[in-house]
Design an enzyme around this catalytic site. Structure first.
Site, PDB file in Angstrom:
ATOM      1  CE  LYS A  65      -3.658  -2.216   2.661  1.00  0.00           C
ATOM      2  NZ  LYS A  65      -4.625  -2.175   3.496  1.00  0.00           N
ATOM      3  CG  ASP A 100      -7.752  -0.059   4.347  1.00  0.00           C
ATOM      4  OD1 ASP A 100      -8.874  -1.017   3.879  1.00  0.00           O
ATOM      5  OD2 ASP A 100      -6.681  -0.539   3.977  1.00  0.00           O
ATOM      6  N   GLY A 124      -2.948  -0.704  18.616  1.00  0.00           N
ATOM      7  CA  GLY A 124      -1.929  -1.163  17.600  1.00  0.00           C
ATOM      8  C   GLY A 124      -1.738   0.241  16.560  1.00  0.00           C
ATOM      9  CB  ALA A 125       1.000   2.016  16.291  1.00  0.00           C
ATOM     10  CB  ALA A 128      -5.004  -2.317  10.267  1.00  0.00           C
ATOM     11  CB  THR A 149       6.539  -0.944  19.174  1.00  0.00           C
ATOM     12  OG1 THR A 149       6.767  -2.346  19.055  1.00  0.00           O
ATOM     13  CG2 THR A 149       8.107  -0.394  19.072  1.00  0.00           C
ATOM     14  CE  LYS A 152       5.135  -0.042  14.352  1.00  0.00           C
ATOM     15  NZ  LYS A 152       5.073  -1.715  14.293  1.00  0.00           N
ATOM     16  CG  LEU A 211      -9.853  -3.117  11.816  1.00  0.00           C
ATOM     17  CD1 LEU A 211     -10.654  -2.506  12.958  1.00  0.00           C
ATOM     18  CD2 LEU A 211      -8.513  -2.378  11.800  1.00  0.00           C
ATOM     19  N   GLY A 234     -14.846  -7.570  12.289  1.00  0.00           N
ATOM     20  CA  GLY A 234     -13.681  -7.127  11.169  1.00  0.00           C
ATOM     21  C   GLY A 234     -14.563  -7.226   9.898  1.00  0.00           C
TER      22      GLY A 234
HETATM   23  P1  ATR Z   1      -1.295  -4.082   9.840  1.00  0.00           P
HETATM   24  O1  ATR Z   1      -0.891  -3.546   8.569  1.00  0.00           O
HETATM   25  O2  ATR Z   1      -2.210  -5.075   9.684  1.00  0.00           O
HETATM   26  O3  ATR Z   1      -1.510  -2.992  10.632  1.00  0.00           O
HETATM   27  P2  ATR Z   1       1.361  -4.313  10.903  1.00  0.00           P
HETATM   28  O4  ATR Z   1       1.631  -2.964  10.444  1.00  0.00           O
HETATM   29  O5  ATR Z   1       2.296  -5.246  10.886  1.00  0.00           O
HETATM   30  O6  ATR Z   1       0.062  -4.786  10.127  1.00  0.00           O
HETATM   31  O7  ATR Z   1       0.878  -4.023  12.415  1.00  0.00           O
HETATM   32  C1  ATR Z   1       0.581  -5.083  13.258  1.00  0.00           C
HETATM   33  C2  ATR Z   1       0.156  -4.324  14.719  1.00  0.00           C
HETATM   34  O8  ATR Z   1      -0.160  -5.476  15.570  1.00  0.00           O
HETATM   35  C3  ATR Z   1       1.414  -3.495  15.430  1.00  0.00           C
HETATM   36  O9  ATR Z   1       0.605  -2.480  16.273  1.00  0.00           O
HETATM   37  C4  ATR Z   1       1.980  -4.705  16.470  1.00  0.00           C
HETATM   38  O10 ATR Z   1       2.461  -4.107  17.423  1.00  0.00           O
HETATM   39  P3  ATR Z   1       4.114  -3.695  17.321  1.00  0.00           P
HETATM   40  O11 ATR Z   1       4.070  -2.504  16.653  1.00  0.00           O
HETATM   41  O12 ATR Z   1       4.543  -3.630  18.523  1.00  0.00           O
HETATM   42  O13 ATR Z   1       4.863  -4.925  16.489  1.00  0.00           O
HETATM   43  C5  ATR Z   1       0.617  -5.340  16.771  1.00  0.00           C
HETATM   44  N1  ATR Z   1       1.100  -6.676  17.228  1.00  0.00           N
HETATM   45  C6  ATR Z   1       1.451  -7.775  16.573  1.00  0.00           C
HETATM   46  N2  ATR Z   1       1.512  -8.885  17.487  1.00  0.00           N
HETATM   47  C7  ATR Z   1       1.354  -8.400  18.586  1.00  0.00           C
HETATM   48  C8  ATR Z   1       1.048  -9.101  19.781  1.00  0.00           C
HETATM   49  N3  ATR Z   1       1.533 -10.344  20.062  1.00  0.00           N
HETATM   50  N4  ATR Z   1       0.872  -8.464  21.157  1.00  0.00           N
HETATM   51  C9  ATR Z   1       0.755  -7.290  20.945  1.00  0.00           C
HETATM   52  N5  ATR Z   1       0.805  -6.314  19.479  1.00  0.00           N
HETATM   53  C10 ATR Z   1       1.026  -6.947  18.658  1.00  0.00           C
END
Ligand code: ATR
Length: 267
Positions: A65, A100, A124-125, A128, A149, A152, A211, A234
């Protein structure tokens, strides 16, 4: 016949082909929709080739994207410009959109949840979460973005502006207690995983929007329902972002119920 498709990697589990085919059939449009697995270095050539082949439009999914938004041949329209990510491309006009952002807002609104002046927590960051944050930022009173994290989340919040704050995943009970809307925009919840944050503080004044659509009812949504919260799954977002794409490509009113029924039957 019109031809559409989705490019991504991986893309074999995409539900867009059955959803859009069902929509075309219902509208009486002679069109097909396919999946194309495109590797990272091939995105620009894939789009040029698609145009040369006479393909009418494409959806763009993970991880392409942002790459598509950076191609100089494509004019970014509306939210695609702000967010720097394109998920819908009209190959005739070479205009790129991000549906989206609109899908996230409409999924909440369709459930009867008002966004105006509401306190929103986004978990989440990633990509999505960014779409949700941009989709809700205008109307919401506040956006608290919490992420494993924390950096982010803080960066995304800075991008959104004064209304938004970034936080780490820990110690967010108070944010959940005070919130009107909580959105899970992480991938946590697939494969029957637990919620990405403790569910103990969910309450009946909340709308909880997950989602994740595989499974349709995640652990988070189940726990939210138990506590009397309104829930949005979702599938709703998946369908409404797809409906926006269809509208852009064809100018027709999308048959949302048909599209949603198709997806729910498959899942
Ligand atoms: P998408 O495009 O679907 O948003 P992405 O950009 O890879 O996918 O983002 C995944 C999100 O899920 C991130 O916020 C990630 O947290 P980090 O930024 O710390 O990686 C979060 N995520 C994935 N696995 C996780 C877990 N086990 N516990 C908490 N957060 C998680």
């Amino acid at each position: 016949m019109q031809v559409y498709g989705v490019i991504g990697d991986p893309v074999e589990h995409s539900l867009s082909p059955p959803m859009h085919r069902a929509a075309f059939k219902s509208l009486g449009i002679d069109a097909d929709y396919s999946r194309f697995r495109v590797r990272k270095g091939n995105v620009k050539n894939a789009i040029k080739g698609s145009k040369s082949l006479g393909i009418d439009g494409l959806n763009i999914t993970v991880p392409h994207k942002e790459t598509v938004a950076n191609l100089s041949e494509i004019e970014k329209v509306a939210s695609a410009k702000e967010i720097g990510a394109i998920n819908t491309l009209d190959l005739h006009s070479m205009k790129g959109y991000n549906t989206d952002v609109i899908g996230a807002r409409k999924a909440l609104e369709k459930s009867g949840t008002k966004i105006k002046n509401k306190k929103v927590v986004i978990v989440g960051a990633g990509g999505a979460a960014r779409a949700v944050a941009y989709g809700l930022a205008d109307k919401a009173l506040s956006l608290d973005i919490i992420n494993r994290t924390a950096e982010k989340a803080i960066k995304l919040a800075e991008e959104i502006g004064d209304k938004a704050k970034g936080h780490s995943l820990e110690y967010n009970e108070e944010l959940i207690v005070k919130a009107d809307i909580v959105v899970n925009a992480t991938s946590v919840g697939m494969k029957e995983e637990k919620s990405p944050f403790p569910v103990d503080y969910l309450h009946s004044n909340l709308t909880v929007f997950d989602l994740v659509y595989r499974p349709i009812e995640t652990h988070l949504l189940r726990e939210a329902k138990k506590r009397g919260a309104k829930t949005v799954d979702g599938v709703s977002m998946l369908v409404l972002q797809g409906a926006e794409s269809l509208d852009i490509w064809t100018g027709e009113k999308p048959p949302i119920e048909v599209m949603e029924k198709k997806i729910r039957n498959i899942l």
